[in-house]
Design a protein around this motif. Structure first.
Motif, PDB file in Angstrom:
ATOM      1  N   UNK A   1     -10.740  27.765  16.122  1.00 28.66           N
ATOM      2  CA  UNK A   1     -11.834  28.030  14.989  1.00 28.66           C
ATOM      3  C   UNK A   1     -11.183  27.258  13.967  1.00 28.66           C
ATOM      4  N   UNK A   2     -10.819  25.781  13.859  1.00 24.32           N
ATOM      5  CA  UNK A   2     -10.312  25.221  12.976  1.00 24.32           C
ATOM      6  C   UNK A   2     -11.073  24.320  12.104  1.00 24.32           C
ATOM      7  N   UNK A   3     -10.693  24.163  10.937  1.00 30.62           N
ATOM      8  CA  UNK A   3     -11.348  23.258   9.947  1.00 30.62           C
ATOM      9  C   UNK A   3     -10.242  22.653   9.097  1.00 30.62           C
ATOM     10  N   UNK A   4     -10.469  21.495   8.388  1.00 34.25           N
ATOM     11  CA  UNK A   4      -9.706  21.133   7.190  1.00 34.25           C
ATOM     12  C   UNK A   4     -10.342  20.386   6.122  1.00 34.25           C
ATOM     13  N   UNK A   5      -9.700  20.651   5.007  1.00 33.36           N
ATOM     14  CA  UNK A   5     -10.138  19.882   3.860  1.00 33.36           C
ATOM     15  C   UNK A   5      -9.145  18.630   3.529  1.00 33.36           C
TER      16      UNK A   5
ATOM     17  N   UNK B   1       0.775  -1.126   0.272  1.00 34.00           N
ATOM     18  CA  UNK B   1      -0.026   0.087  -0.113  1.00 34.00           C
ATOM     19  C   UNK B   1       0.883   1.202  -0.012  1.00 34.00           C
ATOM     20  N   UNK B   2       0.434   2.239  -0.782  1.00 33.62           N
ATOM     21  CA  UNK B   2       0.977   3.500  -0.814  1.00 33.62           C
ATOM     22  C   UNK B   2      -0.006   4.447  -0.692  1.00 33.62           C
ATOM     23  N   UNK B   3       0.185   5.630   0.281  1.00 29.47           N
ATOM     24  CA  UNK B   3      -0.800   6.629   0.368  1.00 29.47           C
ATOM     25  C   UNK B   3      -0.233   8.145   0.327  1.00 29.47           C
ATOM     26  N   UNK B   4      -0.922   9.037   0.038  1.00 28.72           N
ATOM     27  CA  UNK B   4      -0.308  10.497  -0.061  1.00 28.72           C
ATOM     28  C   UNK B   4      -1.536  11.314   0.456  1.00 28.72           C
ATOM     29  N   UNK B   5      -1.414  12.022   1.661  1.00 25.58           N
ATOM     30  CA  UNK B   5      -2.661  12.685   2.293  1.00 25.58           C
ATOM     31  C   UNK B   5      -2.216  13.983   2.316  1.00 25.58           C
ATOM     32  N   UNK B   6      -3.391  15.103   1.803  1.00 21.18           N
ATOM     33  CA  UNK B   6      -2.776  16.297   2.129  1.00 21.18           C
ATOM     34  C   UNK B   6      -4.030  16.963   2.840  1.00 21.18           C
ATOM     35  N   UNK B   7      -3.825  17.598   3.989  1.00 20.70           N
ATOM     36  CA  UNK B   7      -4.777  18.245   4.985  1.00 20.70           C
ATOM     37  C   UNK B   7      -4.637  19.906   4.731  1.00 20.70           C
TER      38      UNK B   7
ATOM     39  N   UNK C   1     -10.031   9.669  -1.797  1.00 17.74           N
ATOM     40  CA  UNK C   1     -10.803   9.903  -0.516  1.00 17.74           C
ATOM     41  C   UNK C   1     -10.920  11.421  -0.388  1.00 17.74           C
ATOM     42  N   UNK C   2     -11.867  12.055  -0.044  1.00 21.54           N
ATOM     43  CA  UNK C   2     -12.061  13.521   0.216  1.00 21.54           C
ATOM     44  C   UNK C   2     -13.180  13.743   1.340  1.00 21.54           C
ATOM     45  N   UNK C   3     -12.655  14.843   2.031  1.00 18.33           N
ATOM     46  CA  UNK C   3     -13.540  15.376   3.220  1.00 18.33           C
ATOM     47  C   UNK C   3     -13.464  16.749   3.230  1.00 18.33           C
ATOM     48  N   UNK C   4     -14.666  17.498   3.229  1.00 20.59           N
ATOM     49  CA  UNK C   4     -14.594  18.859   3.231  1.00 20.59           C
ATOM     50  C   UNK C   4     -15.002  19.607   4.578  1.00 20.59           C
ATOM     51  N   UNK C   5     -14.255  20.567   4.739  1.00 18.55           N
ATOM     52  CA  UNK C   5     -14.727  21.251   6.182  1.00 18.55           C
ATOM     53  C   UNK C   5     -14.890  20.204   7.402  1.00 18.55           C
ATOM     54  N   UNK C   6     -14.120  19.565   7.520  1.00 17.12           N
ATOM     55  CA  UNK C   6     -14.010  18.311   8.707  1.00 17.12           C
ATOM     56  C   UNK C   6     -13.137  18.936   9.639  1.00 17.12           C
TER      57      UNK C   6
ATOM     58  N   UNK D   1      -2.626  28.846   8.567  1.00 16.49           N
ATOM     59  CA  UNK D   1      -3.359  28.047   7.605  1.00 16.49           C
ATOM     60  C   UNK D   1      -2.360  27.481   6.549  1.00 16.49           C
ATOM     61  N   UNK D   2      -2.933  26.635   5.851  1.00 22.17           N
ATOM     62  CA  UNK D   2      -2.149  26.114   4.597  1.00 22.17           C
ATOM     63  C   UNK D   2      -2.226  24.317   4.452  1.00 22.17           C
ATOM     64  N   UNK D   3      -1.567  24.208   3.473  1.00 20.43           N
ATOM     65  CA  UNK D   3      -1.732  22.641   3.300  1.00 20.43           C
ATOM     66  C   UNK D   3      -0.606  21.870   4.045  1.00 20.43           C
ATOM     67  N   UNK D   4      -0.968  20.711   4.516  1.00 15.98           N
ATOM     68  CA  UNK D   4       0.126  19.884   5.233  1.00 15.98           C
ATOM     69  C   UNK D   4      -0.131  18.556   4.669  1.00 15.98           C
TER      70      UNK D   4
END
Length: 447
Positions: free
Chosen positions: A429-433, A88-94, A415-420, A105-108
Motif C-alpha cells: 500500500x505504497x505511495x510517495x510525495x 546541473x545539481x539536484x536534491x530530491x526528497x521522497x 518539481x513536485x508530485x503528490x501521492x504518486x 514510512x519517512x523521508x528519503x
C-alpha cells in the motif's frame, strides 16, 4: 520441526530476496524481471539554464547551442561559432508511505552534481544557405536513489525485523552530431544523431540492496542477511528531427520528433543470503548470479512549440509534448517482454502516453554594454504509471549576464508530485510525495 523450519525459512528467503532485489527498482516480483524505474522525470527534455528558467518552453525558441537537444531546426539562428557547457545539481526528497508497514514510512533524499551538456557549434554558408554543425554531449536520465528503512514481517509462525539499505546510481547520456539548414528564408530544418554510449559517464545504472535482520521461526531465533546487486549497461542510437518556422517577425512555430529506438541492454545480477539459527545445523548460505543480454524499446516522443516576441526585450513561449510510454518494453534473451514501468507482462501492462505542457517567459534588461535577463516558467510534467500517469507540476526562475562574447545563465526549478508511485509497491500500500530541486548553470563563449 526441521521440515516446518525448512518450509518457513524457504518462504522467508523468497520474501526477503524479492524485497531486496525488486525494491530497488520499485516493485515486488517472484522472478528476475525487475522494473527499470527512473526516479527523475522520465520525459525527454533538452538542456541549458536558459531553457530551464523558462519552464522548458524552448522548442520554438531554440536559439543557442542547446537547440540540438530541444529542436535542431533552430541551430541556424546561431551567427558565430560558440562553445557551451552546462552544469546541473539536484536534491530530491521522497516522502514514502507504506500503508501496511508504517515503520518503513519517512523521508528519503539524494543529491548529485553532474555535467549536463557540452557542445561546440560552427555556423557557415553554402550556396547562400545558412548552415550549422554541432557536436554535443547530453546527460539525459538520472537513476540516483537512496533509501534506508526498517521493515517488519509477521505471520502465525514467523516474525522478522529487518533493516534495508537500498541505493541506486547511474545515468544515461548521448553524444550528438547535429546539422541544420535554412531551406527557406523563414524555415529551417535540422537533425541530431544521438549515440548512447559510454564516455564522460558510463551509460549504465546499478542497484545495490543490503538487508539484515533478526526474527523467530516457530519460536527459534535466527539472524538473516542478504546482498544484491543489479546492473544494466545500455547502448543505442536515435535521432532528433526538428523544424523552425518564423511565421512573422514576432511569431514562431517549432516542432520536434525524437525517434523510437531499440537499445541493447546487458544485465548483470548477483545475490547472496545467509540465515543463522541457534542450532548451526539449520544454518544456510545461498548465492546466485546471471548475465542476460536483452533489448529495451525506447518510445517515440514529439512536441510542438510556439513563441511570441512582444518586443526586443520580452518573449513568451509554450510547448506541448507527448511521449508514447505504452511502447516502452524490455525483452530478455528468451524473448519475454515486460513493461519496465509496471513489471508486468506486455499483455497485462496498461501504461498511457504522457502529455507535457510547458509555459515560460523572458524579459531582457538591455544596456549599452551588457544584458541581464529575467526568466520564469511553469510546467505540467506527468510520469508514466500503471492505469494513468502520475501527476507532477513545477515552476522555475532564472537570470544571467551577457557581455560581448560571454554569456552566463543560471536557473532554479522546483518539481513536485503528490501521492504518486502507487503502482510501485502495491503489496505494501505504497505511495510517495516527491519534491525535487534542480539548479542549472550555463556558460557560452562566442568566437
Amino acid at each position: 520441526m526441521m521440515k516446518r523450519r525448512g518450509v518457513t525459512v524457504g518462504c522467508l528467503a523468497v520474501f526477503v530476496l524479492s524485497l531486496g532485489f525488486v525494491s530497488v527498482q520499485g516493485a515486488f516480483a517472484a522472478d528476475f524481471l525487475s522494473r527499470i524505474e527512473i526516479p527523475s522525470s522520465p520525459n525527454p527534455v533538452g538542456s541549458g539554464a536558459r531553457a530551464l528558467g523558462m519552464g522548458g518552453a524552448f522548442i520554438a525558441i531554440a536559439d543557442d547551442a542547446t537547440a540540438a537537444s530541444w529542436n535542431p531546426g533552430g541551430l541556424t539562428q546561431l551567427e558565430t561559432p560558440e562553445i557551451s557547457a552546462v552544469g546541473a545539481y539536484f536534491h530530491r526528497t521522497e516522502d514514502n508511505t507504506f500503508g501496511t508497514n508504517p515503520e518503513a514510512s519517512g523521508d528519503q533524499s539524494v543529491s548529485d552534481t553532474r555535467l549536463n551538456y557540452l557542445s561546440a557549434t560552427y555556423p557557415f554558408t553554402v550556396f547562400d544557405r545558412n548552415m550549422v554543425v554541432s557536436v554535443n554531449f547530453q546527460n539525459l536520465y538520472d537513476f540516483n536513489r537512496s533509501w534506508q528503512f526498517p521493515l517488519s514481517q509477521t505471520s502465525e509462525t514467523l516474525s522478522l525485523d529487518q533493516n534495508l539499505d537500498i541505493k541506486q546510481d547511474g545515468s544515461l547520456s548521448a553524444y550528438g552530431l547535429a546539422y541544420s539548414v535554412q531551406v527557406l528564408p523563414s524555415v529551417s530544418l535540422g537533425f541530431t544523431l544521438n549515440f548512447w554510449q559510454n564516455g564522460i559517464y558510463d551509460n549504465k545504472w546499478k542497484s545495490t540492496t543490503h538487508a539484515s535482520g533478526t526474527g523467530f521461526d516457530y519460536g527459534d531465533p535466527f539472524v538473516y542477511e542478504s546482498n544484491t546487486t543489479d546492473q544494466y549497461t545500455m547502448t543505442g542510437f536515435n535521432a532528433n528531427i526538428g523544424v523552425l518556422w518564423n511565421v512573422t517577425s514576432n511569431f514562431t512555430l517549432g516542432a520536434v520528433f525524437k525517434t523510437p529506438f531499440t537499445a541493447d541492454l546487458k544485465r548483470e545480477f548477483a545475490t547472496s543470503k545467509t540465515q543463522k539459527f541457534s542450532d548451526p545445523a539449520f544454518d544456510s548460505k545461498q548465492s546466485a548470479s546471471f548475465a542476460d543480454y536483452g533489448e529495451l524499446d525506447m518510445p517515440m516522443s514529439y512536441g510542438i512549440g510556439i513563441s511570441y516576441r512582444f518586443s526586443d526585450a520580452f518573449t513568451m513561449a509554450a510547448d506541448f509534448y507527448r511521449s508514447e510510454w505504452g511502447d516502452y518494453m524490455y525483452k530478455d534473451s528468451k524473448g519475454v517482454k515486460t513493461c519496465p514501468i509496471t513489471g508486468l507482462p506486455e499483455n497485462r501492462s496498461d501504461v498511457d502516453a504522457t502529455h507535457q505542457v510547458r509555459l515560460g517567459g523572458e524579459y531582457l534588461f538591455i544596456r549599452e554594454n551588457y544584458v541581464i535577463p529575467v526568466r520564469a516558467g511553469a510546467f505540467y510534467d506527468p510520469a508514466p504509471a500503471q492505469g494513468s500517469p502520475d501527476t507532477f507540476y513545477g515552476v522555475s526562475v532564472g537570470s544571467g549576464f551577457a557581455y560581448k562574447w560571454f554569456v552566463f545563465d543560471v536557473a532554479y526549478q522546483f518539481r513536485i508530485g503528490k501521492n504518486v508511485g502507487r503502482y510501485m509497491l502495491q503489496d505494501l500500500d505504497f505511495s510517495q510525495d516527491v519534491r525535487e530541486h534542480t539548479v542549472y548553470s550555463s556558460v557560452i563563449i562566442h568566437f
